[in-house]
Design an enzyme around this catalytic site. Structure first.
Site, PDB file in Angstrom:
ATOM      1  N   ASN A   1      -8.316   1.843  10.501  1.00  0.00           N
ATOM      2  CA  ASN A   1      -7.498   1.529  11.661  1.00  0.00           C
ATOM      3  C   ASN A   1      -8.026   2.251  12.898  1.00  0.00           C
ATOM      4  O   ASN A   1      -8.503   1.643  13.849  1.00  0.00           O
ATOM      5  CB  ASN A   1      -6.042   1.889  11.387  1.00  0.00           C
ATOM      6  CG  ASN A   1      -5.106   1.481  12.522  1.00  0.00           C
ATOM      7  OD1 ASN A   1      -3.928   1.765  12.467  1.00  0.00           O
ATOM      8  ND2 ASN A   1      -5.580   0.799  13.542  1.00  0.00           N
ATOM      9  N   THR A   2      -7.973   3.586  12.872  1.00  0.00           N
ATOM     10  CA  THR A   2      -8.316   4.372  14.057  1.00  0.00           C
ATOM     11  C   THR A   2      -9.742   4.105  14.536  1.00  0.00           C
ATOM     12  O   THR A   2      -9.990   4.057  15.749  1.00  0.00           O
ATOM     13  CB  THR A   2      -8.153   5.873  13.750  1.00  0.00           C
ATOM     14  OG1 THR A   2      -6.854   6.102  13.216  1.00  0.00           O
ATOM     15  CG2 THR A   2      -8.323   6.701  15.010  1.00  0.00           C
TER      16      THR A   2
ATOM     17  N   GLY B   1      -7.653   9.407  10.346  1.00  0.00           N
ATOM     18  CA  GLY B   1      -7.850   9.491  11.793  1.00  0.00           C
ATOM     19  C   GLY B   1      -8.889  10.485  12.246  1.00  0.00           C
ATOM     20  O   GLY B   1      -9.064  10.689  13.442  1.00  0.00           O
TER      21      GLY B   1
ATOM     22  N   LYS C   1       0.855  -1.186   0.000  1.00  0.00           N
ATOM     23  CA  LYS C   1       0.000   0.000   0.000  1.00  0.00           C
ATOM     24  C   LYS C   1       0.899   1.246   0.000  1.00  0.00           C
ATOM     25  O   LYS C   1       1.698   1.442   0.911  1.00  0.00           O
ATOM     26  CB  LYS C   1      -0.913   0.035   1.210  1.00  0.00           C
ATOM     27  CG  LYS C   1      -1.804   1.270   1.236  1.00  0.00           C
ATOM     28  CD  LYS C   1      -2.361   1.550   2.612  1.00  0.00           C
ATOM     29  CE  LYS C   1      -2.956   2.951   2.657  1.00  0.00           C
ATOM     30  NZ  LYS C   1      -3.364   3.334   4.016  1.00  0.00           N
TER      31      LYS C   1
ATOM     32  N   ALA D   1      -9.335   5.714   4.969  1.00  0.00           N
ATOM     33  CA  ALA D   1      -9.204   6.875   5.852  1.00  0.00           C
ATOM     34  C   ALA D   1     -10.525   7.594   6.076  1.00  0.00           C
ATOM     35  O   ALA D   1     -11.315   7.790   5.157  1.00  0.00           O
ATOM     36  CB  ALA D   1      -8.178   7.882   5.321  1.00  0.00           C
ATOM     37  N   GLY D   2     -10.744   7.974   7.334  1.00  0.00           N
ATOM     38  CA  GLY D   2     -11.868   8.824   7.695  1.00  0.00           C
ATOM     39  C   GLY D   2     -13.065   8.110   8.287  1.00  0.00           C
ATOM     40  O   GLY D   2     -13.948   8.754   8.852  1.00  0.00           O
TER      41      GLY D   2
END
EC number: 2.8.1.10
Length: 327
Positions: A278-279, A230, A169, A256-257
């Site tokens: 992830n977050t 994040g 990635k 993301a987001g």
């Protein structure tokens, strides 16, 4: 004699029971309800009640309809087929044990891993591979924290040497505040990595033109941001995400987001092939439970996309058809 059945006049040669009349019409009396001159006739008495000239009958049943829709297509990246469309990161957890439990609950088969220097002062310190088996999961080395094409290329070459991974990635960031992709450097890095034999999944802006260019270069998956890394803001521009999906042939994954399960479902309902996060899991109050929620959300969103949502309307539309109403 003449009777009216469901508002339609019918001629009968002689008086018959309601049961016999239904049978002559090819109607299974076990599957309907009958009203005779505005009086409901119990099914047990259909043989006993005769129809006379001028009588009115309502014969009703339950209706439904629809089909199961199209079968799903396999989730394939760079020629490899996966079952789960949820990809998860391995950072920000309180420890490796929680990381492993959350990944298990998510059902993910692909996990992103950052490349960092070994702690040479304490080489015995536990490593991710001690908890997340690279033989069970597909490790996806990423270039988190890289701000130039050169940094990203060096990082992934080291990752390939460490584990033999060619599926990677790529992300090249623009600044530390927004962590927005630097697309100029991303193009340079992608070109170098593809030339070097890597299979590149690429984090990018939600720009359909840039996405098409990355596909034309040979990237195996396009990963537009839903919102800032994040941030948990969700999918801030669904229209361009949908445009990207419609304009490229390789898999499209929102990266993301995502903040909660509904964000993941929205991404999948747009037609995306998968979601990486992830977050949203690692920073939830209960990460393992959130991982399970994300698994269900991705599956539900995919099924909703395949089912095809109803059109939006400015006025009401009754759920049951008006044709065949009892008169």
């Amino acid at each position: 004699m003449q009777v009216t059945i469901n508002g339609e006049a019918r001629d009968l040669a002689t008086s018959v029971s309601i049961a016999a009349l239904l049978d002559s019409l090819g109607i299974d009396s076990r599957k309907v309800a009958v009203e005779h001159n505005r009086e409901i006739v119990p099914r047990s008495r259909l043989d006993d009640v005769a129809v006379a000239d001028g009588d009115r009958l309502e014969v009703v049943h339950f209706i439904g309809g629809g089909d199961d829709g199209p079968h799903d297509t396999p989730f394939v990246i760079a020629g490899r087929t996966f079952t789960s469309r949820l990809l998860v990161g391995t950072g920000k957890y309180k420890d490796f044990e929680e990381t492993a439990r959350a990944i298990e609950a998510s059902g993910a088969e692909i996990v992103t891993v950052a490349v960092r220097r070994v702690n040479v002062s304490d080489p015995s310190k536990p490593m991710l591979v001690d908890y997340v088996d690279p033989k069970r999961y597909t490790y996806l080395p990423n270039t988190a924290g890289c701000y130039t094409a050169d940094e990203a290329v060096r990082t992934l070459r080291l990752a390939r040497e460490a584990g033999g991974w060619s599926l990677v990635k790529l992300e090249v960031l623009g600044d530390q505040k927004s962590l927005y992709p630097n697309m100029a450097e991303t193009f340079v890095a992608a070109e170098a990595l593809i030339r070097d034999g890597f299979e590149v999944m690429v984090y990018c802006s939600d720009d359909p033109i840039a996405a098409r260019r990355l596909e034309d270069m040979g990237c195996v998956a396009i990963m537009p941001l839903g919102s800032l890394i994040g941030s948990g803001l969700g999918i801030v521009n669904p229209h361009t995400i949908r445009l990207i999906k419609e304009n490229v042939r390789v898999p499209v994954l929102v990266d993301a987001g995502v903040g909660t399960a509904s964000d993941a479902a929205v991404a999948m309902e747009l037609g995306c092939d998968g979601v990486l996060m992830n977050t949203a899991i690692a920073q939830a109050r209960y990460p393992v439970r959130m991982a399970g929620a994300m698994r269900l959300a991705v599956e539900a969103g995919r099924q909703a996309y395949l089912a095809g949502r109803m059109p939006r309307r400015a006025v009401a539309d009754p759920s049951s058809p008006l044709i065949g109403l009892v008169g």
